[in-house]
Design a protein around this motif. Structure first.
Motif, short mmCIF file in Angstrom:
data_model
loop_
_atom_site.label_atom_id
_atom_site.label_comp_id
_atom_site.label_asym_id
_atom_site.label_seq_id
_atom_site.Cartn_x
_atom_site.Cartn_y
_atom_site.Cartn_z
N ARG A 262 -1.28 -10.44 4.71
CA ARG A 262 -1.43 -8.99 4.13
C ARG A 262 -2.27 -8.12 5.15
O ARG A 262 -2.01 -6.97 5.56
N ARG A 263 -3.48 -8.75 5.58
CA ARG A 263 -4.29 -7.85 6.43
C ARG A 263 -3.65 -7.76 7.68
O ARG A 263 -3.78 -6.50 8.44
N ALA A 264 -2.94 -8.65 8.23
CA ALA A 264 -2.47 -8.33 9.66
C ALA A 264 -1.27 -7.25 9.22
O ALA A 264 -0.98 -6.49 10.34
N ARG A 268 -5.86 -2.78 3.56
CA ARG A 268 -7.26 -2.84 3.46
C ARG A 268 -7.54 -3.23 2.01
O ARG A 268 -8.73 -3.51 1.64
N SER A 269 -6.63 -3.29 1.30
CA SER A 269 -7.03 -3.44 -0.33
C SER A 269 -6.89 -4.84 -0.54
O SER A 269 -6.18 -5.81 0.08
N LEU A 270 -7.67 -5.57 -1.58
CA LEU A 270 -7.54 -6.94 -1.87
C LEU A 270 -6.21 -7.17 -2.41
O LEU A 270 -5.60 -6.47 -3.32
N GLY A 271 -5.43 -8.45 -1.99
CA GLY A 271 -4.28 -8.49 -2.65
C GLY A 271 -4.32 -9.30 -3.98
O GLY A 271 -3.25 -9.57 -4.49
#
Lengths: 285, 326
Positions: A262-264, A268-271
Motif C-alpha cells: 500500500r505504501r509503495a 499515506r493513510s493507514l490501511g
C-alpha cells in the motif's frame, strides 16, 4: 475422514454475576476429527476461554453435550473423568504462570506421572521425564532446572511435555505462542505441527493471530459474543471471510506485505480497516 | 566515516527534534562491575515522522527509550554518548517528551478519576483553563463524551479507552516527542487498529516526532517511516521502512521468515535457531553469529560496525559489504 474425537453440541456456559445471569457461550456446536486442528478465533470476551474450560469439564453452569471418543463427558464417573483428563489436556498462554516456581522441571513432570499412576518408581519417572523432554526438543539435563532459569520458549516446551507425558491425545492450546518472541514462536509452532503429524495429536487452538491460525488450523470457527459467526476450512475462511466481523478481524490485523504494498502505491493513510463509524466511549454505569 | 551517519537521514528534510549519538547504557550489579545493555545507538527523531525501534525482548529497545527521557531503572546508567534536543535545552519527561506504555491499566492510578490524572500533567500555561483543555484533549483522542470520561475511574474504561486516556495524558504536556512503547500489544486486534489509526492521526495533526517501540513487524510496516532493528543491545540495520522488502541483515531476514503467512505458504516456518542471549552472556564478535546461517571466522572475532550504504540504509554485518563479504 476419521471419526470425530471431540463432538460438541449446543454448548452453553452461564455465569452468575450477583443476581444476573450472563451467558458466555451461547449454543456452540462443532466437532474435531482425530489428528486435525480446529482453530477458535475470537477477541477478549468472545467466550473462547469459557468454551475451552467447558470442553474439559472444568466449568460449572454448562448445558449441552460434549462427547470425547464417543463418550458423554458429563456422564463419566470419577475414574472415567480421571482417564479423560489424562487424554485431554490444556496448554496455556503464560508458560511461566502455569509452572510451579518451586519445582524443578523434572519434579513437575514426575508429579504428574505419580498422580496418574504412570510411574511406579523414581527411576521410572526420571526415565520417562527424560524421554518426554527429548520429544519436545529439550536436553534431558533441563530436568534439573527451575522454571525461572528457562526462556519463554523452553518453558512452553516443558508445558507441552507435561501434557504429553500422561498420554494426552487431545490438547487445547489457549494462545500458546502469543507471549513469545517471533523467532521462538516459529520454533514452537513447528513443534506443535510436528506433534500433530508424528504423534497424531488432535488440537483445539485458541487465538487471535489470523496468520498463526492460517498456518496451524485445518478448520476454524470465528466466535463473537459467545456465538459462532463463521466456520469452514481455514484456507477459505481466512482468505475470504463472509461474516462482517470476520472481515473486520482480517482487515484489522497488521500485515507486513499488505502494508508495504500500500505504501509503495503512494498511500499515506493507514490501511488498517475503514475509519470506525463512531468511537465507543460510554463508560459502563 | 561515522558508523551511522545515515541511520537518521531524512527524506523530506524534516528537522530533527531529538538526536542520540553513540548512546550506551550500562547495568551495574555492583558499583564497579558494568554489564553492557545498549551500545552505540544513533537516533534522529524528526517532527512529523515515526521512527520504529524493533527487536525481540532483551534487545534493548525499551532501555533505549527510557534513556532518552532519563527514566532508566535503578542500577542502570547512560554512561556513553549524548542525547541532544534541537533547541539545546535539557529536557525530560513532561518537558518535551511523553511516554505511552503497553499496559494502560497499570499506568493509570485506580483511585483517581481520569480527568484528575490528566489535569496533573498540564503545564503551567494551561492551568488557567483546565476544563477547556481537558475537554479538548479528550476530544482529540477520539472520545465523544469528554465530560463523562473525565469523571470515570480507570476500571470503568475498556483497555482501548484506557489507552486513549493515556494518550490524552501524554499530549497534555504538549510534547514534541512521543515515545510509544508497545502501545497496542495488550489490546485486541480491532482495538489495536483503532489506536494505531489514532496515533498516526495525532502525529500528523500535532506534528509529533514519534518513537514507536514494538516487536510487531506488521505494526511497523503500517505506521513507521524509518526503522532501526536492534539485536542484543545494538542497532543491526537501519533505513526507511521499505527495507523490510529486502532486508540485508540475516537477523532481520530471519525475523520475516519466522512470521506465519496469511496466504498459508510454507509448511514449516524457518525461524531462527536459539534465543536472544541474556545480559552478560552476549558473545564476542558479531552478537548474532551463534544464530547466523552465514557466520564465518571473522564474525566470531570482530564486531561489525553499522555501515551506511549510499541509499539511506545502514547495516552491521560482515557478509553485507559491497559485493558480499567485507
Amino acid at each position: 475422514m476419521n471419526a470425530p474425537l471431540l463432538e460438541v453440541e449446543n454448548l452453553r456456559v452461564t455465569y452468575r454475576v450477583g443476581r444476573r445471569r450472563v451467558e458466555a457461550v451461547k449454543g456452540v456446536s462443532f466437532s474435531v476429527a482425530r489428528g486435525r486442528c480446529l482453530g477458535v478465533v475470537g477477541e477478549s470476551g468472545s467466550g473462547k476461554s469459557s468454551l475451552a474450560r467447558a470442553v474439559l469439564a472444568l466449568e460449572d453452569g454448562v448445558a449441552g453435550r460434549v462427547r470425547f471418543a464417543g463418550q458423554d463427558v458429563a456422564a463419566l464417573d470419577r475414574a472415567g473423568l480421571l482417564a479423560f483428563r489424562r487424554r485431554a489436556q490444556m496448554v496455556f498462554q503464560d508458560p511461566l504462570g502455569s509452572l510451579n516456581p518451586r519445582l524443578k522441571v523434572g519434579a513437575a513432570l514426575a508429579e504428574v506421572l505419580r498422580v496418574h499412576k504412570l510411574a511406579d518408581s523414581r527411576a521410572a519417572a526420571a526415565q520417562q521425564t527424560a524421554r518426554w523432554l527429548e520429544t519436545v526438543g529439550l536436553d534431558p539435563a533441563y530436568a534439573r532446572r527451575y522454571p525461572h532459569e528457562l526462556s519463554g520458549g523452553q518453558r512452553q516446551r516443558v508445558n507441552l511435555a507435561r501434557a504429553l507425558c500422561v498420554g494426552a491425545e487431545f490438547l487445547i492450546a489457549d494462545e500458546p505462542v502469543s507471549a513469545l518472541d517471533v523467532s521462538v514462536q516459529a520454533q514452537i509452532l513447528n513443534l506443535l505441527k510436528t506433534l500433530q503429524e508424528t504423534r497424531g495429536i488432535t488440537w483445539l487452538l485458541i487465538g487471535h493471530d489470523l496468520a498463526v491460525m492460517r498456518h496451524m488450523a485445518d478448520e476454524v470457527i470465528v466466535l463473537k459474543a459467545g456465538e459462532v459467526v463463521e466456520r469452514g476450512p481455514a484456507a477459505d475462511v481466512l482468505a475470504h471471510p463472509s461474516h462482517p466481523y470476520a472481515r473486520e478481524l482480517l482487515a484489522a490485523a497488521p500485515n507486513v506485505g499488505r502494508a508495504l504494498a500500500r505504501r509503495a502505491a503512494g498511500s499515506r493513510s493507514l490501511g488498517l480497516m475503514e475509519p470506525p463509524s463512531a468511537v465507543q466511549d460510554r463508560p459502563p454505569r | 566515516m561515522k558508523p551511522t551517519d545515515s541511520s537518521g537521514r531524512v527524506k523530506d528534510g524534516a528537522e530533527a527534534v531529538l538526536t542520540a549519538t553513540g548512546l550506551g547504557v550500562g547495568f551495574f550489579p555492583e558499583p564497579d562491575r558494568r554489564l553492557e545493555v545498549v551500545a552505540g545507538v544513533e537516533l534522529r527523531l524528526c517532527a512529523g515522522r515515526t521512527t520504529a525501534l524493533v527487536g525481540e525482548s532483551g534487545c534493548g529497545k525499551s532501555v533505549t527509550a527510557a534513556a532518552l527521557g532519563g527514566l532508566l531503572p535503578r542500577g542502570m546508567a547512560q554512561d556513553q554518548g549524548e542525547i541532544r534536543w534541537a533547541d539545546g535545552a535539557a529536557r525530560g519527561p513532561g518537558r518535551g517528551l511523553a511516554y505511552v506504555f503497553q499496559d494502560p491499566g497499570e499506568c493509570l492510578d485506580p483511585v483517581f478519576t481520569v480527568g484528575s490524572q490528566i489535569r496533573e500533567t498540564l503545564p503551567p500555561e494551561d492551568r488557567g483553563r483546565v476544563r477547556e483543555r481537558l475537554e479538548e484533549l479528550l476530544l482529540t483522542v477520539g472520545f465523544t463524551e469528554p465530560a463523562r470520561v473525565a469523571e470515570s475511574y480507570p476500571h470503568q474504561l475498556s483497555g482501548g479507552m484506557q489507552q486513549r486516556a493515556m494518550l490524552a495524558m501524554a499530549l497534555a504536556s504538549r510534547p514534541r516527542v512521543l515515545v510509544a512503547d508497545e502501545p497496542t500489544t495488550a489490546l485486541d486486534v480491532t482495538v489495536q487498529a483503532k489506536i494505531l489509526r489514532l496515533l498516526a492521526d495525532l502525529q500528523r495533526r500535532e506534528n509529533l516526532a514519534v518513537l514507536l517501540i514494538t516487536h510487531n513487524l506488521g505494526v511497523v510496516a503500517e505506521l513507521a517511516d524509518d526503522l532501526h532493528v536492534m539485536y542484543a543491545g545494538r542497532i543491526v540495520e537501519s533505513g526507511p521502512v521499505d527495507l523490510l522488502r529486502a532486508p540485508r541483515h540475516p537477523y532481520v531476514q530471519g525475523l520475516l521468515k519466522a512470521l506465519p503467512r496469511l496466504d498459508g505458504a510454507g509448511e514449516k516456518l524457518e525461524g531462527i535457531p536459539g534465543a536472544v542471549p541474556p545480559l552478560g552472556r552476549r558473545p564476542d564478535g558479531c552478537r548474532f553469529h551463534p544464530r547466523c546461517p552465514l557466520a564465518r571466522a571473522v564474525c566470531r572475532e570482530r564486531e561489525p560496525e553499522l555501515r551506511a550504504g549510499g541509499d539511506g540504509r545502514a547495516v552491521a554485518c560482515w557478509a553485507c559489504g559491497e559485493g558480499g563479504w567485507a
